[in-house]
Structure formats: C-alpha cells, structure tokens
Design a protein around this motif. Structure first.
Motif, short mmCIF file in Angstrom:
data_model
loop_
_atom_site.label_atom_id
_atom_site.label_comp_id
_atom_site.label_asym_id
_atom_site.label_seq_id
_atom_site.Cartn_x
_atom_site.Cartn_y
_atom_site.Cartn_z
N ASP A 281 -0.71 -130.80 -36.39
CA ASP A 281 -2.13 -131.12 -36.50
C ASP A 281 -2.55 -131.98 -35.31
OD1 ASP A 281 -4.68 -131.94 -37.13
OD2 ASP A 281 -4.17 -132.64 -39.16
N PRO A 282 -3.38 -131.46 -34.40
CA PRO A 282 -3.75 -132.22 -33.20
C PRO A 282 -4.59 -133.45 -33.50
CG PRO A 282 -5.04 -130.21 -33.35
CD PRO A 282 -3.99 -130.11 -34.41
N VAL B 22 4.52 -143.05 -40.30
CA VAL B 22 3.06 -143.21 -40.28
C VAL B 22 2.39 -141.89 -39.85
CG1 VAL B 22 1.13 -144.48 -39.26
CG2 VAL B 22 3.32 -145.66 -39.68
N TYR B 23 1.38 -141.47 -40.59
CA TYR B 23 0.52 -140.34 -40.23
C TYR B 23 -0.86 -140.90 -39.93
CZ TYR B 23 4.22 -137.46 -42.29
OH TYR B 23 5.42 -136.86 -42.60
#
Length: 488
Positions: free
Chosen positions: A135-136, A484-485
């Motif tokens: 996911d950019p 971490v996202y």
C-alpha cells in the motif's frame, strides 16, 4: 585482617538510597583463603525488600525509557572510568572475596569496564527495520523498545564481569534493573552498583539487594513488575526459575558445562598440555567453560598424561593476593566438600587418581579451602566424573582410538557449552566445528575465555538456547519489537 567489630556494613540500594533491610539482619562474608579474614557485613534481605526494589524499578522505568540514548551512554562511560580508577582496590577486594589470583581479578575488573564502554556504544545503534508495503499510502516499520524491569541474578565465580554484561545492555536499552548477586561475593557487586550510582543513574534505575535466594528468590522471578529474568548459575537452579516465571516473563539462563578438549595425534604435546592446564586449573576450575574432560588419542595418550602430571606438580597454590600464585582456594566450604566428594566418587568408580585431589591443610593453608589440582586417568565416558559438572580443579583423561570415537564421547553429555580441539588437520577442524554439540567452539585454544563483543551461550542443558549474552546479540534479550503501520 578484619575483626567482627571492625567490619564495615554495606547496604542495599533501593530508589537511589542506601538502606538497611526492614529486619535489620545481616550476614558476613569471609576470605576463602583465610576464613578468619572477614570481608564485610551485608543486608540479609527478604521478599519485602525485593518488593520495594521492584516497585522502585517499575516507577523509574517510565522515566528512564525516554532518556536520550546518548545520556544513557554517557553514564556507562563515566561508570567505566570510575571502575578503572579504582582498579587496584577493586581487584584486591575481588581476590579476598572470591579467591582467584590478583592477576585474574585485575583482568576481570578491567574487562567489566570495557563491557560498560562497549554497550554504551552499542546503545546508540539499536535500530528497527523499514518494511516494503504493498500500500503506497502506508509506511511499515519496526521499533525496538525496552521491556521494563529486569531481574539480574548472578553467580560468585565472575562476580563483576557477569553482572556487567547483563546490566549494561539492560540499562542502555532503557530498562531498569533489580540486581541480586551471589551471597559469597556481594562486595565487588556492590562496587559495580556504586560506580553506576556515582556516574549519575537516576533513582530507581538500578536497585541492589543482597541475601539468600531462599529468602529473596520468589519475588525476584515472579513479581508482576518483572518482564525478564537473566540468570547465570547451576542447572538445577535455572530449571527451577524456568518453571516459576510468569508466562509473559522472558528468561535467559546460562547454566553448567562439562567441556571437552580433544587432543589429536598430530599435536605438539606440550602445547596441548598447556591448554588443558589453563582450561582446567586456572580459576581453580571454577568456570562454567572450564576443561573438565580431556579426550586423547591412544597413540599420544601416555606421553600427554606424563607431561600433564609433571606440569600439574609444578603449579603454585595459595592465597591469590600473594605473588606467583597460579591456583587459589575454592570459593566456599560447599565447593570444597563438593570437589572432595567427586574425588572420592572417581576413585570408587575405578578411575585412577594420578595426582592431587586432597585438601591441603598444613601451615598457611590451614584456614583456607585449598585442594590440590587433580588428574584422573583410566576414566570411561559413563563415569559420573565424566558426566557431571564438578566445578573445581579436576580433569578426567579419557582414551579414544579415533576422531569419530572422540567426537562421540565429547557429545555424550547433557551439557553443551564449550569444546576445544587441538590439531593441525584442517579437515578434522572443520568436522569438529560442524558436529560438536556446543554453543562455543575453540580450535587450538582453551575451552575457557570469551570476548565481550562476541555472543556467549550454550546448547542442551547449558542454556535456554534462546537469547545469547555478550556482543551485539545480547541487545535482543532486552528489547521487544513493535510493528508500526503509518498511513498517510
């Protein structure tokens, strides 16, 4: 020599204050080379004292974890300088307390200062990873964070270097510590805590309690604040700790050894004998990496044994504070009885006691725990003296007819800490490295000794085989990964 009335009393350190136990009870420690020489009196702590220390460490963690890494490093650097400034005093105190030679004590104190500096530097290199994301609009990465309160429980044989290699990485990664040293050697442990305190550690970051494990051990490993226990000691005690901790408590155990030296038939016999003497009798055999078994090829066995006996006869035994001493006393009365008991067991099993094994009591030896270094020959692999850790100056020599047989004998014990081979055959060396069942491998070196910047640990019953001590690898035990996202 100190008398009962002139002996200094040393206190615990809890929440930045030097304090007595609530009970007011103390215990005395004595010089194993001369038991009338009283080293000091120390706090006979109990569970209530440990709980206070735990609560102090838990409060301090919330502050210390957010202190800048450079500030933590600065404190460790300063503590290292203070250790080296007091080198002669601390080395003499260590020898009086534990019995090892003054030269060995100097090396241990200096190494402890080096360990503090090493981890001061490594603390500036604790990093996470950036992970590719499909996911950019999301950045995925990891952080290494401290665990919380670390319970540090250490033995008497390396009473400052082992604590240093546990405490330094714990502190530099943002953890707080409750430290209980062995009751035979609390003074040099006190000195380590003292220099850390003087170097500027905030109140509660390190807490120090002395006393018997029977009165302190439960809270040290089961208190809810404890996030990790690091222990070096006997396999039996380690197993008990492993069974006692909470499910969420991380454990690091460094335990016993039954370390072999294989002597091949292409060796310089004098060199191989020196390796056996150094590994087996230096530090009075009181090292978990000590050479306990020497497995010798048939063709060189008799020559090796003759020279080993000859060299053993020449060893100088005495008070480690005296010049020229190579073998000091055993550390305590329990060790004395244990070693003498194993000497009796070896003779009962049918092994030949070629030299030594008796207590020395005449003259200057009368008030100490001195045993003449022992060499057994005619030892078979299944004898107890070839299977069980003795932790004293006793070497068992075992014959082997081939490299393959030697390897089978070397691996046929429950321990797997250190092993060495003496040979110039590169093929045998590679086979040894690949197939020996130990955590550390030595080639043409004694089984003892390890670098402070290299991982230390064993396999099988010598270790939990999870996290290594020493070196950069030690940092892993004292940190946990947070993923971490981060969306944009």
């Amino acid at each position: 020599m100190a008398t009962e009335t002139a002996v200094q009393t040393f206190k615990n350190l809890i929440n930045g204050e030097w304090v007595e136990t609530a009970s007011g009870e103390t215990f005395a420690t004595r010089n194993p080379a001369c038991v009338t020489d009283i080293i000091g009196k120390f706090q006979a702590s109990n569970e209530a004292d440990v709980v206070q220390a735990m609560e102090s460490a838990e409060r301090a963690f919330h502050f210390w974890r957010n202190v800048a890494p450079t500030k933590r490093a600065e404190i460790l650097y300063k503590a290292a300088d203070l250790l080296e400034a007091g080198l002669e005093q601390y080395a003499e105190e260590l020898t009086r307390e534990e019995g090892k030679t003054l030269a060995s004590s100097r090396l241990e104190v200096k190494r402890s200062a080096q360990t503090l500096r090493y981890y001061a530097s490594e603390g500036l290199n604790v990093t996470g990873d950036t992970i590719p994301s499909d996911d950019p609009t999301t950045l995925v990465y990891t952080r290494k964070e401290p665990l919380g309160v670390i319970s540090v429980i250490t033995p008497w044989n390396f009473p400052i270097s082992i604590p240093a290699r546990k405490i330094a990485p714990a502190l530099v990664t943002g953890n707080t510590v409750v430290f209980k040293p062995a009751s035979d050697t609390p003074l040099i442990a006190y000195r380590l805590v003292e220099v850390l305190h003087q170097a500027g550690l905030p109140a509660g970051v390190i807490n120090f309690v002395t006393g018997s494990s029977s009165k302190t051990g439960v809270s040290l490993v089961t208190h809810p604040a404890v996030k990790a226990v690091t222990f070096t000691g006997s396999t039996g005690a380690g197993e008990k700790i492993n069974r006692s901790v909470r499910l969420s408590t991380r454990v690091q155990l460094e335990l016993g050894g039954k370390n072999p030296l294989i002597v091949m038939d292409d060796v310089n016999i004098d060199h191989s004998v020196e390796l056996a003497i150094k590994g087996g009798f230096e530090l009075t055999g009181q090292a978990c990496t000590g050479t306990s078994r020497v497995i010798v090829m048939d063709s060189v066995h008799d020559e090796f044994v003759d020279k080993l006996i000859e060299k053993t006869k020449l060893l100088t035994i005495g008070n480690g504070l005296s010049k020229g001493i190579e073998v000091g006393p055993l550390a305590n009365e329990s060790q004395l009885h244990n070693v003498l008991n194993y000497v009796s067991i070896g003779k009962e099993e049918g092994a030949e006691l070629a030299i030594g094994g008796e207590r020395i009591t005449e003259g200057e030896y009368s008030e100490g725990y001195f045993v003449r270094p022992a060499v057994f020959v005619g030892v078979t692999p299944k004898m107890r003296i070839a299977q069980e850790e003795i932790f004293g100056p006793v070497i068992s020599v075992i014959r082997a007819s081939s490299f393959e047989e030697a390897m089978e004998i070397a691996n046929d014990v429950e321990f797997g800490l250190s092993a060495a081979i003496c040979t110039s055959d590169s093929n045998r060396i590679q086979q040894f490295i690949q197939n020996i069942e130990t955590g550390m491998v030595k080639v043409n070196r004694p089984t003892t000794g390890n670098a402070y910047n290299a991982p230390f640990g064993g396999v099988k019953m010598s270790s939990t085989a999870t996290y290594r001590e020493s070196g950069r690898a030690a940092i892993d035990f004292y940190t946990q990964i947070k993923t971490v996202y981060h969306g944009f």
